[in-house]
Design a protein around this motif. Structure first.
Motif: not given
Ligand code: WQD
Length: 339
Positions: A172-177, A253-258
């Motif tokens: 998981a890529l978590l983009r913080y504000f 099932d996704d290897a990467l999520s944003v």
């Protein structure tokens, strides 16, 4: 799950540790304490009502990191560890690239060797650069305007390529504000070392009398009151977003999520000042000065993807953020104890 929280003694990491424990997870903290005081751990154990295992470790040391994974049973990693001051990164690019990339490489390689595949990465809205579309969405291109920002763009790319190479990863890529606020107890909060780079801790230190006045970096932006507009998100909402993402990547099932983790509410500098004065009952003297190089006028999150896919949303508004920050600051005027 047994979750390794790198940078777990830091501002966002410490708040996330408490929520992981409250949710029934077991937690290991790995931190080099280069940007956190050991007394944070005392506060966490006080609030959690239990001891918390801590490894004081330099995660750029690949062998030490591998030894940690060999010694401990780890199911998932939330990776906060990294240098994060934009201005400092411009002055010390090599230090930022080496630390932020090498810590990540060490952790990922140890995870790979031990079959650990759940990885939540602390990314940042700074990866959106200066997009003319002010409401940021996850499909936007990424680039950076500082070495710090480039480390986030680069690690995201490493993780994308890893996910393509081996789809057993769950990333998981978590983009913080803009993370602000503090735990409602007032016992943990943001404690920047030296002069605060960011708005909220600076305002808070003015209110408590540690700083004489706030410098407002420009009031000639194309915004309602001329001052910079950002998406502030309460650190407790941000921590909750990490737990939701950690669970979700175990189901997809996704290897990467944003996912964007923001409130979606644009708030200006002067609105923060007004809200803080209201929450603290203190006057916040300020002086308008020229713009800070590198600042953009305005941006905020479109958080709808996280709202929809994680069943998560920010619940606390700017008044809560200021009230909780003030409780922490007024109870801890000089931040965490040194001992
Ligand atoms: C917010 C607003 C300033 C200080 C940075 C990083 C970003 C992320 C969050 C890590 C702007 C104004 C600020 C002051 C001011 N960090 N301001 N006087 O710059 O939006 O984001 O922190 O991921 O990567 O870039 O946050 O709090 O510094 O500034 O007027 O003393 O407050 O101009 O409009 P920013 P900030």
């Amino acid at each position: 799950m047994r979750v390794l929280v790198t940078g777990g003694a830091g501002y966002i990491g410490s708040h996330t540790v408490l929520q992981l424990l409250a949710a029934g997870h077991d937690v290991l903290i790995a931190d080099d304490f280069s940007n956190a005081k050991p007394s944070v751990i005392d506060r966490l154990e006080e609030l959690a009502g239990r001891p918390i295992k801590v490894h004081r470790i330099d995660l750029t040391d690949e062998a030490a990191t591998a030894a940690l994974f060999a010694a401990e049973d780890i199911d998932a990693v939330i990776h906060f560890a990294g240098f994060k001051a934009v201005g400092e990164s411009v002055a010390k690019p090599l230090s930022y690239y080496q630390n932020n990339l090498d810590t990540t490489f060490s952790v990922l390689k140890a995870m790979d060797a031990h079959g650990v595949r759940r990885f939540v990465f602390s990314s940042s809205a700074t990866v959106y650069g200066e997009n003319p579309v002010l409401e940021r969405t996850e499909d936007m291109p990424t680039y950076a305007t500082s070495p710090y920002g480039w480390t986030k763009v680069m690690v995201e790319q490493v993780l994308r390529d890893l996910a393509v190479a081996d789809d057993s990863w769950r990333i998981a890529l978590l983009r913080y504000f803009n993370p602000v606020g503090a735990h409602a107890s007032g016992r943990i909060g943001e404690d920047p070392s030296g002069l605060p780079n960011n708005l909220m801790p600076f305002v808070s230190q003015v209110a408590v009398g540690r700083r004489a006045k706030l410098a407002v970096f420009g009031d000639d932006y194309d915004t309602a009151d001329g001052t910079g507009v950002r998406d502030y998100i309460h650190v407790e909402d941000l921590a909750a977003g990490h737990l939701a993402a950690l669970e979700k990547i175990g189901e997809v099932d996704d290897a990467l999520s944003v996912w964007n983790l923001g409130s979606g509410e644009p708030v200006s500098v002067l609105q923060v000042v007004t809200a803080f004065a209201r929450a603290s009952g203190r006057d916040i003297p300020y002086e308008v000065v020229p713009r800070r190089p590198g600042d953009v006028a305005a941006y905020w999150a479109d958080p709808s993807k996280a709202n929809r896919e994680l069943g998560w949303r920010a619940t606390r508004g700017i008044d809560d953020m200021c009230a909780d920050t003030w409780r922490w600051q007024s109870q801890n005027p000089d931040g965490y104890p040194d001992a």
